[in-house]
Design a protein around this motif. Structure first.
Motif, PDB file in Angstrom:
ATOM      1  N   VAL A 137     -95.717  -2.964 141.993  1.00  0.00           N
ATOM      2  CA  VAL A 137     -96.537  -2.862 140.942  1.00  0.00           C
ATOM      3  C   VAL A 137     -95.583  -1.526 139.951  1.00  0.00           C
ATOM      4  CG1 VAL A 137     -98.495  -2.818 139.793  1.00  0.00           C
ATOM      5  CG2 VAL A 137     -98.415  -3.258 142.054  1.00  0.00           C
ATOM      6  N   GLY A 138     -95.715  -0.839 140.930  1.00  0.00           N
ATOM      7  CA  GLY A 138     -94.828   0.913 140.080  1.00  0.00           C
ATOM      8  C   GLY A 138     -93.512  -0.641 139.094  1.00  0.00           C
ATOM      9  N   PHE A 139     -92.617  -1.185 140.006  1.00  0.00           N
ATOM     10  CA  PHE A 139     -91.009  -1.854 139.158  1.00  0.00           C
ATOM     11  C   PHE A 139     -91.793  -2.958 138.101  1.00  0.00           C
ATOM     12  CE2 PHE A 139     -89.554  -6.201 139.842  1.00  0.00           C
ATOM     13  CZ  PHE A 139     -88.742  -6.088 139.583  1.00  0.00           C
ATOM     14  N   LEU A 140     -92.909  -3.544 138.451  1.00  0.00           N
ATOM     15  CA  LEU A 140     -93.776  -4.864 137.475  1.00  0.00           C
ATOM     16  C   LEU A 140     -93.945  -4.046 136.037  1.00  0.00           C
ATOM     17  CD1 LEU A 140     -95.531  -7.063 140.035  1.00  0.00           C
ATOM     18  CD2 LEU A 140     -92.933  -7.245 138.585  1.00  0.00           C
ATOM     19  N   LEU A 141     -94.302  -2.754 137.043  1.00  0.00           N
ATOM     20  CA  LEU A 141     -95.290  -1.996 135.112  1.00  0.00           C
ATOM     21  C   LEU A 141     -93.590  -1.588 133.878  1.00  0.00           C
ATOM     22  CD1 LEU A 141     -97.477  -1.484 133.237  1.00  0.00           C
ATOM     23  CD2 LEU A 141     -97.941   0.457 134.670  1.00  0.00           C
ATOM     24  N   HIS A 142     -92.890  -0.752 134.875  1.00  0.00           N
ATOM     25  CA  HIS A 142     -91.598  -0.717 134.128  1.00  0.00           C
ATOM     26  C   HIS A 142     -91.394  -1.170 133.325  1.00  0.00           C
ATOM     27  CE1 HIS A 142     -87.347   0.830 134.384  1.00  0.00           C
ATOM     28  NE2 HIS A 142     -87.630   1.490 133.893  1.00  0.00           N
ATOM     29  N   GLY A 143     -91.101  -2.743 133.820  1.00  0.00           N
ATOM     30  CA  GLY A 143     -89.860  -4.144 133.370  1.00  0.00           C
ATOM     31  C   GLY A 143     -90.725  -3.717 132.043  1.00  0.00           C
ATOM     32  N   ARG A 219     -88.916   6.668 144.077  1.00  0.00           N
ATOM     33  CA  ARG A 219     -87.265   5.868 143.322  1.00  0.00           C
ATOM     34  C   ARG A 219     -88.388   5.638 142.007  1.00  0.00           C
ATOM     35  NH1 ARG A 219     -85.826  -0.246 146.534  1.00  0.00           N
ATOM     36  NH2 ARG A 219     -83.584  -0.037 145.170  1.00  0.00           N
ATOM     37  N   MET A 220     -88.724   4.615 142.211  1.00  0.00           N
ATOM     38  CA  MET A 220     -89.258   4.506 140.181  1.00  0.00           C
ATOM     39  C   MET A 220     -89.559   6.231 139.300  1.00  0.00           C
ATOM     40  SD  MET A 220     -88.902   1.428 139.948  1.00  0.00           S
ATOM     41  CE  MET A 220     -89.153   1.177 138.342  1.00  0.00           C
ATOM     42  N   ALA A 221     -89.341   7.266 139.737  1.00  0.00           N
ATOM     43  CA  ALA A 221     -89.737   7.950 138.895  1.00  0.00           C
ATOM     44  C   ALA A 221     -88.898   8.471 137.490  1.00  0.00           C
ATOM     45  CB  ALA A 221     -89.940   9.165 139.531  1.00  0.00           C
ATOM     46  N   PRO A 222     -87.451   8.125 138.479  1.00  0.00           N
ATOM     47  CA  PRO A 222     -86.758   8.410 137.215  1.00  0.00           C
ATOM     48  C   PRO A 222     -86.446   7.782 136.214  1.00  0.00           C
ATOM     49  CG  PRO A 222     -85.313   8.888 139.368  1.00  0.00           C
ATOM     50  CD  PRO A 222     -86.861   7.744 139.644  1.00  0.00           C
ATOM     51  N   TYR A 223     -86.210   6.527 136.422  1.00  0.00           N
ATOM     52  CA  TYR A 223     -87.051   4.981 135.334  1.00  0.00           C
ATOM     53  C   TYR A 223     -87.903   5.769 134.742  1.00  0.00           C
ATOM     54  CZ  TYR A 223     -83.449   2.791 138.995  1.00  0.00           C
ATOM     55  OH  TYR A 223     -82.360   2.760 139.082  1.00  0.00           O
ATOM     56  N   GLN A 225     -88.753   8.392 133.913  1.00  0.00           N
ATOM     57  CA  GLN A 225     -88.558   9.464 133.032  1.00  0.00           C
ATOM     58  C   GLN A 225     -88.140   9.232 131.864  1.00  0.00           C
ATOM     59  OE1 GLN A 225     -89.911  12.752 133.255  1.00  0.00           O
ATOM     60  NE2 GLN A 225     -88.701  13.134 131.016  1.00  0.00           N
ATOM     61  N   ASP A 226     -86.834   7.778 132.155  1.00  0.00           N
ATOM     62  CA  ASP A 226     -85.919   7.769 131.089  1.00  0.00           C
ATOM     63  C   ASP A 226     -87.250   6.765 129.921  1.00  0.00           C
ATOM     64  OD1 ASP A 226     -83.249   6.482 130.032  1.00  0.00           O
ATOM     65  OD2 ASP A 226     -83.838   4.793 130.544  1.00  0.00           O
ATOM     66  N   VAL A 227     -87.456   5.809 130.267  1.00  0.00           N
ATOM     67  CA  VAL A 227     -88.609   5.390 129.442  1.00  0.00           C
ATOM     68  C   VAL A 227     -89.375   6.582 128.158  1.00  0.00           C
ATOM     69  CG1 VAL A 227     -90.503   3.772 128.930  1.00  0.00           C
ATOM     70  CG2 VAL A 227     -89.224   3.010 130.776  1.00  0.00           C
ATOM     71  N   TYR A 228     -89.868   7.528 128.602  1.00  0.00           N
ATOM     72  CA  TYR A 228     -90.879   9.045 128.430  1.00  0.00           C
ATOM     73  C   TYR A 228     -89.667   9.226 127.420  1.00  0.00           C
ATOM     74  CZ  TYR A 228     -93.953  12.732 128.021  1.00  0.00           C
ATOM     75  OH  TYR A 228     -94.466  13.815 126.967  1.00  0.00           O
ATOM     76  N   ASP A 229     -88.056   9.490 127.712  1.00  0.00           N
ATOM     77  CA  ASP A 229     -87.441   9.862 126.857  1.00  0.00           C
ATOM     78  C   ASP A 229     -87.356   9.353 126.036  1.00  0.00           C
ATOM     79  OD1 ASP A 229     -87.388  12.240 128.411  1.00  0.00           O
ATOM     80  OD2 ASP A 229     -85.008  11.363 129.801  1.00  0.00           O
TER      81      ASP A 229
END
Length: 323
Positions: A137-143, A219-223, A225-229
């Motif tokens: 779900v973390g992957f889907l929500l990140h997208g 694994r998704m934390a850096p991604y 963080q990129d969205v947050y930036d």
């Protein structure tokens, strides 16, 4: 209308299956389900709520419109509300597309009130980064969040280009052109709308990154963080553009005031020049004898006096740049 996907062990296993199969599919510990509902009715949401154990107030928020971007936590799930945006290049007007997402440990349910939100772009984004699907779900929500924030960034960049065009128009010969004023007003409205949907996203993304939610794995934390930036950059850029539009309006008003003062100065100068012959002719128009009364030389004397005084005033005002 609904679309769905089943991921099993980090791989896309099935698409567009009957919604009633979701409870059976979720019995598999390695299964993750995405369900999209476009324009669902209350009965549709009630059925999904029963399947996934959604809170009644979260369902009410998802069915409502014009909710602010937010992240709400419930006992069994999270509710994320966000807006994708798009800028009309011709008019400078901003359109928004609302999407709500129910986040459970192994299911993501997206709810849209209309077709404005481009769900196909979201699916393509998932397919482009399918190697991260093992994060569930973390992957889907990140997208989903990445797509929303990218739309914010694109809109801010487009608004920046429009505002630069307005800056050039401010110093033209007709800064008060109605078309320019309409564009400036549209820019202000678009920036207000953009600010409403961009600024709260900082809290949304930051809240999802908290460890107590267990949505984002290592694994998704850096991604995330990129969205947050990107959210921070879009927020700061929006604020700077807001100040820039206000500055452009102030400059426009100042230039308008300066032009008005210049016009008044010139009109006053010409009025002073015209007042000289008026005063001379008024003096010689008295019904009493005066030097040169009934004499030709008196007429020429007054005429020469008017010309000389007017020419002197014109030269003086011209030298001081009053006319």
């Amino acid at each position: 209308m609904s679309r769905n996907r089943l991921y099993r062990a980090g791989r896309l296993a099935e698409e567009d299956f009957p919604v009633t199969d979701i409870p059976r599919l979720l019995r598999d510990e390695g299964a993750v389900v995405w369900l999209d509902l476009c324009g669902p009715s209350e009965s549709d949401m009630a059925a999904i709520s029963d399947l996934l154990g959604l809170h009644a107030t979260s369902v009410e928020d998802a069915l409502g419109s014009h909710e602010r971007p937010k992240l709400h936590q419930y006992d069994t799930h999270l509710l994320v509300n966000a807006y994708a945006v798009a800028l009309d290049e011709a008019s400078g007007r901003l359109t928004t597309a609302e999407v709500s997402a129910f986040v459970t440990p192994r299911a993501l349910v997206t709810v849209r009130n209309d077709e404005k939100f481009d769900i196909d772009a979201l699916v393509r984004r998932w397919d482009e980064s399918s190697d991260l699907a093992a994060s569930g779900v973390g992957f889907l929500l990140h997208g989903l969040l990445d797509l929303v924030v990218d739309s914010h960034f694109d809109a801010v960049q487009a608004l920046d280009d429009h505002i630069e065009g307005l800056e050039d128009l401010v110093f033209t010969e007709s800064p008060n052109d109605p078309d320019m004023q309409r564009r400036a007003l549209a820019m202000r409205k678009s920036l207000v709308t953009l600010r409403r949907v961009v600024l709260p996203m900082r809290e949304v993304v930051n809240g999802l990154m908290r460890r107590d939610h267990s949505v984002v794995d290592s694994r998704m934390a850096p991604y995330y963080q990129d969205v947050y930036d990107h959210v921070l950059r879009a927020s700061e850029w929006t604020e700077s553009l807001r100040d820039m539009v206000a500055t452009i309006r102030d400059i426009q008003l100042n230039l308008q005031g300066n032009r008005l003062n210049l016009i008044m100065k010139k009109v006053t100068g010409w009025a002073a020049i015209i007042a000289v012959p008026t005063a001379v002719t008024g003096f010689y128009g008295q019904n009493v004898p005066y030097p040169g009364f009934n004499e030709v030389w008196g007429f020429w004397t007054s005429t020469v006096a008017m010309l000389l005084l007017s020419a002197g005033l014109y030269s003086l005002f011209k030298h001081r740049d009053w006319i």
